[in-house]
Every structure is written in structure tokens, then in C-alpha cells.
Design an enzyme around this catalytic site. Structure first.
Site, PDB file in Angstrom:
ATOM      1  N   ASP A 283      49.428 -42.878  17.588  1.00  0.00           N
ATOM      2  CA  ASP A 283      50.597 -43.136  16.748  1.00  0.00           C
ATOM      3  C   ASP A 283      50.333 -44.191  15.687  1.00  0.00           C
ATOM      4  OD1 ASP A 283      52.781 -41.357  17.197  1.00  0.00           O
ATOM      5  OD2 ASP A 283      52.847 -42.081  19.249  1.00  0.00           O
TER       6      ASP A 283
ATOM      7  N   GLU B 256      56.878 -41.496  13.679  1.00  0.00           N
ATOM      8  CA  GLU B 256      55.684 -41.984  14.386  1.00  0.00           C
ATOM      9  C   GLU B 256      55.750 -43.503  14.529  1.00  0.00           C
ATOM     10  OE1 GLU B 256      54.007 -39.672  15.618  1.00  0.00           O
ATOM     11  OE2 GLU B 256      53.655 -38.027  14.215  1.00  0.00           O
TER      12      GLU B 256
ATOM     13  N   TYR C 291      55.780 -48.227  22.235  1.00  0.00           N
ATOM     14  CA  TYR C 291      54.682 -48.672  23.117  1.00  0.00           C
ATOM     15  C   TYR C 291      54.753 -50.177  23.336  1.00  0.00           C
ATOM     16  CZ  TYR C 291      53.086 -44.025  21.928  1.00  0.00           C
ATOM     17  OH  TYR C 291      53.037 -42.676  21.737  1.00  0.00           O
TER      18      TYR C 291
ATOM     19  N   GLU D 129      48.059 -33.535  17.005  1.00  0.00           N
ATOM     20  CA  GLU D 129      49.443 -33.515  17.486  1.00  0.00           C
ATOM     21  C   GLU D 129      49.697 -32.411  18.495  1.00  0.00           C
ATOM     22  OE1 GLU D 129      52.075 -35.834  14.441  1.00  0.00           O
ATOM     23  OE2 GLU D 129      51.809 -33.793  13.739  1.00  0.00           O
TER      24      GLU D 129
ATOM     25  N   ASP E  58      59.672 -35.033  19.557  1.00  0.00           N
ATOM     26  CA  ASP E  58      59.333 -35.201  18.134  1.00  0.00           C
ATOM     27  C   ASP E  58      58.017 -34.508  17.817  1.00  0.00           C
ATOM     28  OD1 ASP E  58      61.585 -36.774  17.818  1.00  0.00           O
ATOM     29  OD2 ASP E  58      60.513 -38.677  18.033  1.00  0.00           O
ATOM     30  N   GLU E  59      57.035 -34.688  18.690  1.00  0.00           N
ATOM     31  CA  GLU E  59      55.712 -34.100  18.425  1.00  0.00           C
ATOM     32  C   GLU E  59      55.763 -32.568  18.415  1.00  0.00           C
ATOM     33  OE1 GLU E  59      53.374 -35.683  17.125  1.00  0.00           O
ATOM     34  OE2 GLU E  59      54.123 -37.688  17.553  1.00  0.00           O
TER      35      GLU E  59
END
Lengths: 82, 376
Positions: free
Chosen positions: B85, B116, B123, B205, B238-239
Site C-alpha cells: 500500500d 490506498e 496499518y 492487486e 476496495d482491492e
């Protein structure tokens, strides 16, 4: 309506369920992720027949492909799973 | 061609190719050459979420209970996700915005990259909860050879395209010498670099991310690290959308529905595209060996993860018209689908642990003992 899976079983399709739900309920394993038409994981070849979409599919599908997660059969179908 | 932030020449964006046409001027969405990108923008915005909404506090207790090998798997996986990311939060913007020619695609790229950055911020949210000082984890991302090897391959195609675009936009086509190295810049070469870069982004991705998701959800299958898993589920949704966008771009090119030169490049560079995917698969398998070097965990080991890489690679390669190189036919990790199902992501706030909904609540754990002094 009859959904014939090429080299596989035939299942009953109906207009109240998505094609994916009909296939799953009758024991046919289909790869899926989002179930909303945007990821394309359930992309399947439509060899014969017609379907309609409840939601506009966002994932890329080729001219001879359908997304079972968001479509319903309009006729008997012959499909080939990935 | 020099980049301009507002091209004053009147252009018709309905006739422009996706990339390497005229720079975009008016950001208008009333008409679109490729309406799919406008739909993707709307869908992506409807997914908006913030990492702070997800309560990860119980993960700290779970983390302490993990064995050393499980901690290695969990933290290494999180480092890898952070790397992916970090790259994706900036690279689509830097690589594609200077060369994009359609307003709806330009805005899709910005929307995509923005999400992203939400992933990157999450994280930090996860790691702050696990460690008083997460610096060591972040710092290792640029020191750890296993991660660095991946970073090299992930960023290479972006860097190559970015550099060639910079030369083209400042010096035009021709041969340019920079630091003693000669670079041949032609429109065809630029487009080839773009094509390869788009394949590499799709591999990142659509395959690399899914390997990391499998590791995350393997913990959740054991009811461990569930806060983390909730966040990764939002990221995975999202991915799912992002990989759809690069599949659309690659297919529009390959089917001749955009720039005709890109169609011939797609044919010419097919083997190189396949090699990008095969290389990603090989690297993910090596990564699996590293993750499980101290032993496997319940529900996941090196072999199953390697099978999953092959399974998912077959699907992704088929989606962009490449042959499926692997034998595997059925999903070795069928439970993955439950975590990737978007129905399972959006739940009512009161049913999940959205912290803003839990104002005034001190403890989310309730046991029989709490009813001890309760009389009817």
C-alpha cells in the site's frame, strides 16, 4: 428453467434468486468474492440462453460471459464454469 | 510533450485515448468515453471507511497468545501489506496522472490512490495497538531482504514508466543521455512501458494482495486477530474494485476499444505480460516459504498457500485474456470467499465494534459474572 453446466450437472433456475444462489443451493461450487458484480470472480461463459441483471455489473465481462452473482436466467441456459 | 495542468487547447475527450493523448483540461463527468470509470468512482466512494471506526483493542490480547512462529507470520504479513500500500498510495498518481487523457479515468486514478492511503493509515492503526512503539516494524520494511526483493519487482515497472515519461515530457522523443546512460524515448516504447506497468499493477492487486489476505483471514478463521481481519476485509473489498479497473484498462486495449496502437502492443508484449504474472506467482511462493520458515499454523501452511496462489493466478490471467498456466481447478481455501463477500463487510454499526458507536461503553466483554448481583 434449466441451467445446464457444461460437463456438469443440470440445476433448476428461477427468477427470484440470482444464478449464483441457484447453483450453490443445488450443490454446484462457483468461485466468488464480492457477490455484487464488481469483482468479476464468478465470471462464467454463457453458451446458450439469456440472462438479465438486477444490478449493473461493474466487473469486466466479455461478450460471451455473465456474472452469476448479479444475474437471473430469462431462459434455459447452457453455461461453462471457469 | 510538456505537461500542463490546464490544457488551453480545446479537445474532445470523447475522442481521446485513455493515455498519451492530450492532457485533460475540464474535469467534466456529464459525458464519458469509458463510462465504467465513472461507475467505479461512485462505487469506490460509496465504500468510504476510516480505520479508526474499527476497534482493534482485543487483538492485543490475542497477539500475546500467539506462538513465536505465528507472530512471525502475522507481523511479516502486515509488513508486506504495508509495503504494497505504500507503493499503491502514490504510484498510480505519479505514473498515470501525467499521461492520462480522459477526465473520468483521471479522477478514477486519484480516487483509487486515495483509498490506498486509507489502507496505509490503517496499518499504523493496527500496529499502534499491538506495540507501544511500532517503529521497529516499520523500519524493518526497508531493511528486510525478503521484503526488499519484493519491493524491487513491484516498483520496477512504475519507476521505468515514470522516468521515461519525465524524459519525454521534458526532452521529447529521441535518444537522451542521463548520467552517462543512453535512453531511447519513442511513443511506442512509452506505450510498451505503460502496458507492462499496467500488467504489473494488476498482478500486484489481483494476486499479491490476495496472498496476504489469505494469511490475515487464516487467523480470523481461528477467531484470532478479528479487529485486524475486519480492517483487511474493508481493504479487500476496495482491492476487488481496483483489480476490476486494471482488468478493464487491459481489456479495452486488447480488444481494440481504445488506442489501436495499444492493441498491437498487447499482442506484441503478451509473453512479457505472462512473464510478469509468472514471476509474481513465483515470488509469492518464495514469500510463503519465508512466512512459514519456523513452522505452519492451524489452517494454513506453505503448500496450501502456494496452491492458492496458483488458483487465484489462473482466474486473474483468464480475466485479461491470458492462458491459465496451472493445473489447479478447485479453490484450496474455500473459506476465503466468505471474507471477500461484500455482504459480510457492511454490517449495522450496532452489530460491529465501531468505536464511535460505543461511546460510554467501557468494556465490550460480558461474562456470566457480570450478572451476579442482578435480582428480578
Amino acid at each position: 428453467m434449466t441451467i445446464q453446466v457444461q460437463d456438469g450437472p443440470a440445476v433448476q433456475g428461477c427468477t427470484s434468486k440470482t444464478l449464483l444462489e441457484s447453483l450453490e443451493q443445488q450443490g454446484v461450487e462457483v468461485h466468488y468474492h464480492c457477490r455484487e458484480g464488481f469483482c468479476g470472480a464468478c465470471r462464467t461463459k454463457l453458451i446458450e440462453g439469456q440472462v438479465e441483471y438486477a444490478t449493473d455489473p461493474l466487473a469486466f465481462i466479455d461478450d460471451d460471459e455473465i456474472l452469476p452473482c448479479c444475474c437471473k436466467p430469462l431462459s434455459n441456459l447452457l453455461i461453462r464454469l471457469a | 510533450m510538456k505537461y500542463t495542468t490546464f490544457n488551453q487547447q480545446a479537445t474532445n475527450p470523447l475522442l481521446e485515448p485513455m493515455f498519451f493523448g492530450n492532457p485533460v483540461n475540464v474535469a467534466r463527468y456529464d459525458q464519458q468515453k469509458h463510462g465504467i470509470f465513472e461507475k467505479l468512482i461512485e462505487k469506490q466512494i460509496s465504500f468510504f471507511w476510516r480505520p479508526e471506526e474499527v476497534d482493534v483493542s482485543r487483538d492485543r490480547v490475542d497477539f500475546q497468545k500467539l506462538s513465536e512462529q505465528e507472530k512471525h507470520i502475522f507481523i511479516s504479513n502486515l509488513k508486506y501489506q504495508t509495503l504494497l500500500d505504500s507503493v499503491q498510495g502514490r504510484s498510480p498518481n505519479i505514473a498515470f496522472l501525467p499521461i492520462v487523457s480522459l477526465p473520468e479515468l483521471e479522477t478514477w486514478i486519484e480516487t483509487w490512490s486515495f483509498f490506498e492511503t486509507i489502507h496505509s493509515r490503517s496499518y499504523t492503526h493496527i500496529l499502534r495497538n499491538l506495540f507501544a512503539d511500532p517503529s521497529a516494524v516499520f523500519e524493518d520494511i526497508v531493511l528486510n531482504d525478503e521484503i526488499k526483493r519484493r519491493a524491487t519487482d513491484i516498483s520496477r515497472y512504475y519507476d521505468d514508466l515514470i522516468f521515461a515519461t519525465q524524459l519525454w515530457q521534458t526532452q521529447g522523443e529521441g535518444t537522451h543521455v542521463v548520467d552517462g546512460i543512453s535512453h531511447k524515448i519513442s511513443m511506442r516504447e512509452l506505450k510498451k512501458k505503460l502496458y507492462l506497468c499496467m500488467n504489473s499493477v494488476n498482478a500486484l492487486e489481483a494476486i499479491r494482495f490476495y496472498v496476504s489476505f489469505a494469511c490475515t483471514f487464516a487467523f480470523a478463521e481461528r477467531e484470532l486477530m478479528e479487529g485486524n481481519s475486519k480492517i483487511i476485509r474493508l481493504i479487500a473489498r476496495d482491492e476487488n474494485l481496483h483489480l476490476t479497473s486494471t482488468q478493464h484498462i487491459l481489456n479495452l486495449w486488447a480488444k481494440g476499444k481504445d488506442d489501436p496502437e495499444m492493441q498491437s502492443i498487447a499482442e506484441e508484449c503478451k509473453d512479457e505480460a505472462i512473464a510478469i504474472f509468472m514471476n509474481a506467482v513465483e515470488q509469492e511462493k518464495q514469500w510463503a516459504s519465508y512466512l512459514f520458515q519456523h513452522g505452519s499454523m492451524i489452517g494454513l501452511n506453505k503448500d496450501i498457500l502456494c496452491q492458492y496462489v496458483e488458483f487465484i493466478a489462473n482466474h486473474r490471467m483468464a480475466a485479461i485474456g491470458l492462458d491459465t498456466p496451472f493445473e489447479i481447478k478447485s479453490n484450496p481455501l474455500p473459506w476465503m470467499n466468505n471474507y471477500l463477500n461484500s455482504d459480510n463487510v457492511q454490517v449495522a454499526p450496532q452489530e460491529s465494534e465501531i468505536s464511535s458507536y460505543l461511546v460510554g461503553q467501557i468494556d465490550s466483554e460480558v461474562s456470566a459474572g457480570d450478572f451476579g448481583d442482578f435480582d428480578l
